[in-house]
Design a protein around this motif. Structure first.
Motif, PDB file in Angstrom:
ATOM      1  N   ASP A   1       0.191   4.065   1.569  1.00  0.00           N
ATOM      2  CA  ASP A   1       0.221   4.636   2.914  1.00  0.00           C
ATOM      3  C   ASP A   1       1.256   3.874   3.749  1.00  0.00           C
ATOM      4  OD1 ASP A   1      -1.365   6.321   5.093  1.00  0.00           O
ATOM      5  OD2 ASP A   1      -0.957   4.334   5.937  1.00  0.00           O
TER       6      ASP A   1
ATOM      7  N   HIS B   1       1.841   3.457   6.929  1.00  0.00           N
ATOM      8  CA  HIS B   1       1.418   2.596   8.033  1.00  0.00           C
ATOM      9  C   HIS B   1       0.571   1.431   7.566  1.00  0.00           C
ATOM     10  CE1 HIS B   1       3.375   5.033  11.004  1.00  0.00           C
ATOM     11  NE2 HIS B   1       2.834   6.116  10.466  1.00  0.00           N
ATOM     12  N   ALA B   2      -0.211   1.655   6.515  1.00  0.00           N
ATOM     13  CA  ALA B   2      -0.974   0.531   5.962  1.00  0.00           C
ATOM     14  C   ALA B   2       0.007  -0.508   5.422  1.00  0.00           C
ATOM     15  CB  ALA B   2      -1.905   1.022   4.860  1.00  0.00           C
TER      16      ALA B   2
ATOM     17  N   TYR C   1       0.832  -1.203   0.000  1.00  0.00           N
ATOM     18  CA  TYR C   1       0.000   0.000   0.000  1.00  0.00           C
ATOM     19  C   TYR C   1       0.863   1.249   0.000  1.00  0.00           C
ATOM     20  CZ  TYR C   1      -3.667  -3.311   1.252  1.00  0.00           C
ATOM     21  OH  TYR C   1      -4.544  -4.360   1.253  1.00  0.00           O
TER      22      TYR C   1
ATOM     23  N   ARG D   1       5.991  -9.038  12.071  1.00  0.00           N
ATOM     24  CA  ARG D   1       6.172  -7.684  12.603  1.00  0.00           C
ATOM     25  C   ARG D   1       7.588  -7.197  12.378  1.00  0.00           C
ATOM     26  NH1 ARG D   1       3.233  -4.987  16.931  1.00  0.00           N
ATOM     27  NH2 ARG D   1       1.172  -5.912  17.044  1.00  0.00           N
TER      28      ARG D   1
ATOM     29  N   GLU E   1       8.771  -3.816  10.078  1.00  0.00           N
ATOM     30  CA  GLU E   1       9.570  -2.661  10.501  1.00  0.00           C
ATOM     31  C   GLU E   1      10.921  -2.639   9.809  1.00  0.00           C
ATOM     32  OE1 GLU E   1       9.538  -1.986  14.693  1.00  0.00           O
ATOM     33  OE2 GLU E   1       7.523  -2.843  14.869  1.00  0.00           O
TER      34      GLU E   1
ATOM     35  N   ARG F   1       2.987  -1.041   6.516  1.00  0.00           N
ATOM     36  CA  ARG F   1       3.585  -1.734   7.657  1.00  0.00           C
ATOM     37  C   ARG F   1       2.612  -2.749   8.252  1.00  0.00           C
ATOM     38  NH1 ARG F   1       2.781  -0.684  12.636  1.00  0.00           N
ATOM     39  NH2 ARG F   1       2.121   1.470  12.313  1.00  0.00           N
ATOM     40  N   ARG F   2       1.368  -2.330   8.404  1.00  0.00           N
ATOM     41  CA  ARG F   2       0.396  -3.250   9.002  1.00  0.00           C
ATOM     42  C   ARG F   2       0.171  -4.464   8.110  1.00  0.00           C
ATOM     43  NH1 ARG F   2      -2.032   1.636  11.403  1.00  0.00           N
ATOM     44  NH2 ARG F   2      -3.076   2.159   9.461  1.00  0.00           N
ATOM     45  N   GLU F   3       0.234  -4.235   6.802  1.00  0.00           N
ATOM     46  CA  GLU F   3       0.043  -5.348   5.880  1.00  0.00           C
ATOM     47  C   GLU F   3       1.199  -6.353   6.033  1.00  0.00           C
ATOM     48  OE1 GLU F   3      -2.309  -6.319   4.166  1.00  0.00           O
ATOM     49  OE2 GLU F   3      -1.534  -7.623   2.589  1.00  0.00           O
TER      50      GLU F   3
END
Lengths: 572, 539, 411
Positions: B101, B103-104, B99, B114, B118, B106-108
């Protein structure tokens, strides 16, 4: 209790060389070896009753300065020194003309190239001369589709079993290879050039390289720069048409690394091989009498004679670090031995992660150390045979050479494929020696030792080596049987060392004899990692001296010698 | 008989860029093109009614904005539309999306790991640093390291200073980066297979190498160093297909007074007294010019258009040794409705971007093993896009054009020439991979064009179907591209220049080779280059 | 240590729809939504956080006169726990963690190999073997890669632990009224746990305002009751929720710096000259060369100090006039460019025009250099260019006795 100036961890050849050089300069040195015998992968072991062999079975790059300075000839390592000490060479008996084709002499101008490439004076060992009891081992390429190809002298000065056109091609390619390897030689012999704030003295290696590059001439220099990072498969395709020659070069380029002939940069491996020399002959190789164990014994004597103490059976558990400085070592049994200088000839990851411990180091540095690629890809086969094997089409006298089963580039490449996925090669490539032919003491009378380095056998075999090992052995024997029918029936005992076995027996993580992949990104100032290049480490007083450091592995002794010079140079 | 100031052989994007710059410098330039259309490998073709195919190159990022601006391409209709990052489908029915974005994104990634999510920041930083190092080199002529000319020494010093400016740590990192495999490089950041596969694909697209081959980390840059409107690394669609780029170039060229002749295949370049004097077209027509610029690849130019006797042996040998093995194919599909991918939520932005089915580096590498053995990959790597999700001009409403770039696909099949049956079987491999993830896919197909290296060579003229006009390995980069001693767009023949992707900085719809060649030609002619805006700053 | 979170397909699938909501909700979101009359939000580490709720200037005065509540849940938090947690953190961070007693917090920072600051943050010692590290950026790979050789467990708890900053002169009164008996004993940087709902709340006397204040951490599921408890109790003490703008004004007055606003963190700096050592951003005091063990960047920092100290210094600047100088260039003798302003305000409390700046070292001495700040003030589509005299002054710009008074005052 005796106190020491320096402690060397690991009594492999690099550890011994380093200790010798230090001791000869008056340092009080202690070598600590975990096993009961020094010599590391060069030590001879009895693998079956009456049969002895060492993991390293060919000598092709022991640095001449080490032989000279450590006076190895006085300590029982005679053959190459017969040359260096100036003994009279015996005239060269002409190479045997076996098979259908006559031996082809290479053009004379080759000598000129070699003289440029060699650092020491030209040697009378050339072309199969016997000097002091041992002669150079020829290279023999075995092929199922063609007669064996024999390369005699120092890496194929003469060829046996090839058409004149093929020989001409070879002469040109060989000369080119030695010319280019000669340029890299100073880079590989000295401390790697530093990237930032280079001291004047340290630019020497670069300057010499630059000068020899200039001497090449414009077009040659262009080609040198072009092929530098090329893959060996494309390189040999440009200049050669004989599959066996291509296969040999491909094999030698990738031997010991996780590359196939078509992997870019694989040509560097061949240069590395060809920068080695024996008796002043670049590319030469020999099977030392008494096996590699005898070389190690000579090194041990030289080390002791230089005044260094050697303690075997003394595994180091920890390197003592106090206030950011190395202060000595603690043995596995808890005994502490203190010294201001500690030199580790052990694997760099072992050194930093296990012996020093990450708490004394920066996280980024540890991260880089953990990222060193060092999963071995070669297995080692030892066979005790009740008689010397016979190879199809190969005159018996050539059996004392190095027999290579790598009949084509593709053969090696396709052997490489499965290793990428944790599978061994169903059709392995290999180099075979029969050390007992040169030195009958290695086997009972009439019997024979077969020693083979086998590609590819990945350290992390997906199915696990417990079940994989017998399968690999079977695959190897099938290939061997194809080239030496009847060999199987003569096997008295077999020992197959997978990378996992090598790791355990020789304390080499990953079973990797270079202590870390010898690829472009792990060479020079990136060997073993940035921050520990050039034998220094982030811990004051701690140095590296093993194959994991520049220039890399093989029985060269260069890392050990360079580390000693670095240490001596710093105090001066 | 008219003598042109310059003839450009081939109306590919680099040929046209070159021709535009020469014409705008006041030269009278003729472009000759063998096909009845212009564009080379940047074309939009209507092969079935109502649909336009970007049937070779299919996405845009690398094309230099300086060129778009100098040649006023927007005025001639060029519009590039950015799209969202794509997705990799996993075999267990999930997918990994990229994505825009932060943070999107990262969350994906964190759905899988995790730590990897990062680690992406450090990865992006390090790759960006490499891009910033290489970017300024794109629009410069590579120096000849064996030359003592002030200009070459000056350029070498520029390189040296740039390198030294990196600091010791980054110098070491850069040297490693240039020689590493993308797989090893990614291993230093990530632990999850699908995440590694997601990045590894940029290291192999267009190359005859697998992700485990050293040197593929560098190839990554060839897909990261582009930009869309200053957003470095972004990719977009050319509105109207990739042909919109070359159409704008051709229109710009004509508007500045240039002439294009299509269906004018060059048979030979006229050489007399070591100088190029024009071309001979198929059919025997001679067209004269003071200089000839070849947009064809280096092999075609010197082994086909020029007689061997005109060339020095060492040059000829090096040209013959220049490697341009094709490694990819293309399947272009007209669909009567939007395909469904049950793994993806129906509102996923990934449908509007590039989609992939290779979820591990191992699968990618195994696909390469097939190529090494002279076969197309049984489990190929696909880079699949549906440009009509953002560009309504390429298909009727509700219908879609799908472009599938396929790797690996060999120039010859087990040593023999391709047959039509081979081509169809290759196409079937691709369709069946898509159909595995998209039920009912086959039923939506209206028309399909399958292109193997054979078709790419026959139609576009790329020797062995190599899309970069030569592999991007170290021995063929910078001062080695295409061959040492002739990396500055000139050739051993006076007045004969090359301007295609065989030259520095290499392939991709970038236009830099065409522009750099024009700079060198105008320098030789002692003409000004004021109409060329300086390379954009990398600040 | 491998950290696979998404091995299980169903877990991964359940998380797929996150793309439909680009900003995460805080555990306090229902309360923030209700109070955010401005509907002004900004992105804090992927969370939807209020930049202002009703009036940023008035919100500021809640901090300085009553009690302000600021949601700090988006702050990145790690649980670091285990036998070697102390040794691990001692190697990771600049300060001596062995001196940090259980029940105490300290402000610290950590560096990469080259001594460049990766982040700053607060380290809470919750027990002998349990710590909480709070910071601006995410560092899981760095923390995990620092862990080999240590018996330690590392887990990000940003999502599971909610946090509130309660700051201002009446903040203790609010706590007291909310029934947190014993909170009066908390000295600055003390931590204590108090029962709350079915669990507990950890309260530390810390903050980002330079005022009397506390930070409260609670399990995310007990977040709303905590909010309600404070607001109910705080009615008589003027408790108000605030957004970031108000907090930012207070933190500049307190002279506190923010990562990636006042300096660029080493893992995000693309341009290699943008990274900073602790000495260069005013964090040199943290570097504890007396601690016996090694810590990340120690060699590099020692070497840099031997070679003459930092190239830059971070200082407080007082500038003539009242126009805030945000991101202005600082000159020596009006000509030579010597630094940049990273944060600047007119300080309502100090009644001075203040700024946090990064200067070339030689120009950072207190009050001596002839410094000028070039301010471009946009006024009705026209820049008004001001060249204003400035001088280096000590930070913090305001010092409040109530910040450290123990027991805390009622107002």
């Amino acid at each position: 209790m005796t106190s020491f100036d320096a402690i060397v961890i690991g009594g492999g050849h690099n550890g011994l060389v380093c200790a010798s050089f230090l001791a000869r300069s008056g340092r009080k040195v202690l070598v600590l070896e975990a096993e009961s015998e020094v010599g590391g992968a060069g030590r001879g072991l009895e693998f079956a009753p009456g049969f002895r062999v060492s993991m390293a079975h060919l000598l092709n790059r022991l640095h001449p300065e080490i032989i000279r300075v450590l006076e190895l000839e006085k300590h029982g390592f005679a053959p190459p020194m017969a040359v260096a000490s100036g003994s009279t060479p015996t005239p060269n008996p002409s190479p045997q003309g076996g098979g259908g084709l006559a031996a082809v002499r290479l053009p004379q101008d080759l000598d000129k190239f070699e003289q440029e490439a060699a650092t020491s004076s030209p040697s009378p060992l050339r072309g199969g001369v016997r000097g002091g009891g041992t002669s150079l081992a020829p290279n023999v390429v075995l092929s199922a589709n063609a007669d064996p190809l024999v390369l005699t002298g120092a890496y194929g000065e003469t060829l046996d079993g090839i058409s004149p056109a093929g020989a001409r091609e070879w002469a040109e390619v060989r000369a080119q290879l030695f010319r280019y390897a000669g340029i890299l030689k100073p880079l590989l012999a000295r401390r790697p050039p530093a990237l930032g704030g280079m001291a004047l003295a340290e630019t020497a290696a670069l300057a010499i390289t630059g000068l020899s590059l200039k001497r090449l001439g414009k077009e040659d220099m262009r080609d040198f720069l072009r092929v530098l990072l090329m893959n060996v498969a494309d390189f040999v395709d440009e200049g050669l048409s004989d599959d066996r020659l291509k296969g040999l070069l491909a094999f030698d380029a990738v031997l010991g690394s996780h590359l196939g002939p078509r992997s870019p940069t694989s040509l560097l491996g061949l240069y590395y091989r060809l920068t080695g020399e024996i008796g002043g002959l670049p590319g030469a190789q020999l099977q030392p009498p008494g096996g590699m164990g005898a070389v190690m014994a000579a090194l041990r004597k030289a080390t002791e004679r230089a005044g260094a103490a050697i303690r075997t059976g003394s595994a180091v558990g920890r390197i003592l670090v106090e206030n950011g400085r190395a202060a000595g070592v603690a043995l596995a049994d808890g005994e502490e031995i203190r010294a201001a200088t500690v030199i580790s000839a052990a694997n760099p990851r072992t050194t930093f992660v296990d012996l020093v411990g990450s708490r004394h180091l920066d996280t980024g540095f540890v991260r880089r150390v953990q990222n060193i690629r060092m999963k071995g890809h070669a297995a080692k086969l030892h066979l005790a045979l009740d008689r010397a094997p016979e190879f199809l089409g190969l005159p018996p006298e050539h059996r004392r050479g190095r027999l290579v089963i790598a009949p084509s580039t593709d053969y090696v490449e396709f052997a490489f494929n499965p290793s990428k996925y944790g599978e061994f090669s169903p059709e392995p490539a290999m180099e075979i020696t029969l050390p007992s032919l040169d030195d009958p003491s290695l086997a009972p009378v009439g019997a024979c030792v077969l020693s083979a380095t086998v590609l590819y056998a990945p350290y992390a075999l997906k199915e696990g080596w417990e079940s994989g090992k017998p399968k690999l052995l079977e695959a190897i024997l099938l290939v061997l049987e194809r080239h030496a029918p009847g060999l199987r029936k003569t096997i008295l005992h077999s020992e197959l060392l997978t990378p996992v076995d090598i790791e355990q027996r020789y304390r080499m993580p990953g079973g990797h004899w270079h202590h870390g992949e010898l690829q472009a990104d792990q060479m020079l100032m990136s060997r073993p990692v940035f921050g520990a290049e050039g034998y220094d480490t982030p811990i004051d007083g701690l140095f590296l001296a093993g194959a994991g450091s520049h220039p890399g592995g093989g029985i060269s002794g260069v890392p050990g010698m360079n580390a000693a010079k670095r240490i001596l140079g710093m105090k001066a | 008989m008219k003598s042109w100031d310059a003839i450009v052989v081939g109306a590919g994007h680099n040929g046209l860029v070159n021709a535009c710059y020469l014409q705008r410098a006041g030269l009278d330039v003729l472009v000759v093109e063998k096909n009845e259309w212009v564009g080379g490998a940047a074309v939009s073709r209507s092969l079935t009614p109502g649909f336009l195919y970007s049937n070779c190159s299919y996405v845009c990022s690398l094309f230099r904005p300086e060129i778009m601006r100098d040649l006023e391409l927007p005025k001639f209709g060029l519009q590039v539309i950015s799209y969202e990052g794509g997705a990799v489908f996993t075999r267990d029915g999930d997918y990994l999306a990229n994505y825009r974005d932060h943070h999107a994104h990262r969350r994906e990634f964190a759905r899988f790991s995790r730590k990897d999510a990062e680690a992406y920041d450090r990865y992006a930083r390090d790759v960006t640093r490499q891009c910033r190092f290489i970017q300024p080199l794109l629009m410069r002529t590579a120096p000849d390291p064996t030359s003592l000319k002030p200009r070459d020494i000056g350029e070498l010093l520029y390189l040296g200073r740039k390198f030294a400016g990196l600091g010791a740590r980054e110098m070491a990192d850069t040297l490693r980066f240039w020689t590493m495999s993308i797989s090893d490089f990614l291993d230093e950041y990530f632990e999850t297979d699908v995440i590694k596969a997601n990045f590894a694909l940029s290291g192999i697209i267009g190359t005859a190498l697998g992700p485990m081959s050293p040197g593929t980390a560098y190839v990554l840059l060839h897909h990261y160093m582009g930009e869309v409107d200053g957003s470095v690394g972004a990719w977009g669609y050319a509105r109207g297909g990739m042909g919109a780029i070359t159409k704008a170039l051709a229109d710009s060229f004509r508007a500045s007074g240039g002439t294009i002749r299509t269906e004018a295949e060059v048979e030979r370049i006229l050489v007399g007294n070591g100088r190029a004097g024009g071309v001979v077209l198929a059919g025997g027509e001679e067209v004269r010019a003071k200089l000839v610029v070849s947009n064809a690849d280096v092999k075609r130019t010197f082994l086909k258009f020029v007689e061997e006797k005109e060339l020095p042996d060492i040059f000829l040998r090096r040209v013959k040794n220049f490697r341009m093995r094709g490694s990819s194919g293309k399947v272009n599909i007209a669909l009567d409705s939007m395909p469904e991918f049950p793994a993806l939520p129906p509102d996923s932005p990934c449908l509007r971007a590039d989609m992939h089915f290779t979820d591990s580096v191992e699968r990618m590498e195994r696909a390469y093993d097939d190529w090494k053995a002279g076969r197309w990959s049984a489990d190929p790597f696909l880079d699949m896009v549906i440009p009509t999700t953002l560009d309504p001009t390429m298909a009727p409403p509700g219908k879609h054009f799908m472009s599938c770039f396929v790797q690996y696909c060999p120039p010859k099949v087990e040593g023999r020439d391709w047959t039509d049956a081979d081509r169809d079987a290759f196409g079937e491999t691709v369709i069946s991979q898509i159909a595995d993830y998209s039920p009912g896919f086959r039923d939506r197909i209206v028309h399909m064009e399958i292109r193997t290296p054979r078709e790419l060579e026959a139609e576009v003229g790329l020797t062995e179907g190599n899309i970069f006009q030569g592999e991007l390995t170290f021995d063929q980069l910078l001062f080695n591209r295409p061959v040492p001693g002739y990396a500055q767009y000139r050739s051993p023949i006076g007045g004969l220049y090359i301007c295609g992707s065989s030259t520095h900085p290499g392939g991709g719809v970038m236009g830099a080779p065409g522009r750099n060649a024009a700079t060198e030609i105008l320098r030789d002619l002692k003409r000004g280059v004021k109409h060329m805006s300086p390379a954009h700053d990398v600040i | 240590m491998r950290h696979f979170d998404g091995k299980c397909l169903s877990t991964r699938r359940a998380l797929q729809p996150h793309f439909r909501k680009l900003k995460l909700d805080s555990p306090f979101q229902p309360r923030l939504d209700a109070l955010n009359l401005q509907q002004a939000w900004y992105d804090w580490a992927g969370y939807k956080a209020p930049s202002a709720l009703w009036d940023e200037e008035l919100e500021y005065f809640a901090i300085r006169s009553q009690a302000a509540v600021f949601d700090i849940s988006p702050m990145v938090k790690y649980r670091i726990e285990g036998e070697d947690a102390e040794a691990f953190l001692d190697r990771l961070t600049l300060r001596d963690v062995t001196k940090l007693k259980p029940g105490r917090v300290h402000y610290t920072a950590w560096c990469d190999d080259d001594g460049f600051v990766l982040d700053d943050g607060t380290l809470f010692r919750l027990s002998p073997t349990r710590f909480r590290l709070c910071c601006q950026e995410r560092h899981l790979p760095w923390l995990l890669d620092s862990a080999p050789g240590f018996e330690v467990e590392i887990e990000e708890e940003t999502e599971t632990v909610a946090g509130l900053a309660l700051q201002g002169p009446t903040s203790w009164s609010v706590l007291n009224a909310a029934g947190f008996a014993g909170s009066e004993k908390l000295k600055p940087f003390d931590i204590a746990s108090f029962p709350h709902a079915d669990g507990e709340v950890t309260i530390s006397r810390t903050g980002f305002t330079g005022d009397l204040g506390y930070e409260l951490f609670v399990d995310a599921k007990n977040a709303l009751p905590l909010w309600d408890r404070l607001f109910e109790a705080g009615k008589l003490f003027g408790v108000r929720a605030i957004g970031y703008h108000a907090l930012n004004t207070a933190r500049i007055e307190a002279g506190l710096i923010v990562a990636n606003a006042d300096f660029v963190t080493a893992e995000h700096a693309i341009r290699q000259d943008r990274v900073r050592m602790p000495d260069e951003i005013g964090l040199g005091f943290m570097v504890d060369l007396k601690k016996p063990g090694y810590f990340n960047g120690r060699h590099a920092i020692e070497n840099a100090r031997k070679k003459g100290g930092p190239a830059h210094v971070l200082v407080g600047l007082e500038i003539e006039g009242n126009v805030p100088a945000e991101h202005a260039i600082v000159y020596h003798r009006k000509t030579r460019e010597v630094g940049l302003v990273s944060a600047a305000i007119w300080s309502p409390l100090a009644k001075r025009n203040i700024a946090i700046v990064s200067l070339q070292r030689d120009y950072g001495k207190d009050g001596t250099a002839d410094l000028w700040v070039e301010i471009y003030a946009m006024r009705e589509l026209q820049y008004v260019r001001l060249m204003k005299r400035a001088k280096v002054v000590p930070r913090p710009f305001v010092k409040l006795d109530r910040r450290a008074a123990t027991p805390p005052g009622a107002f």
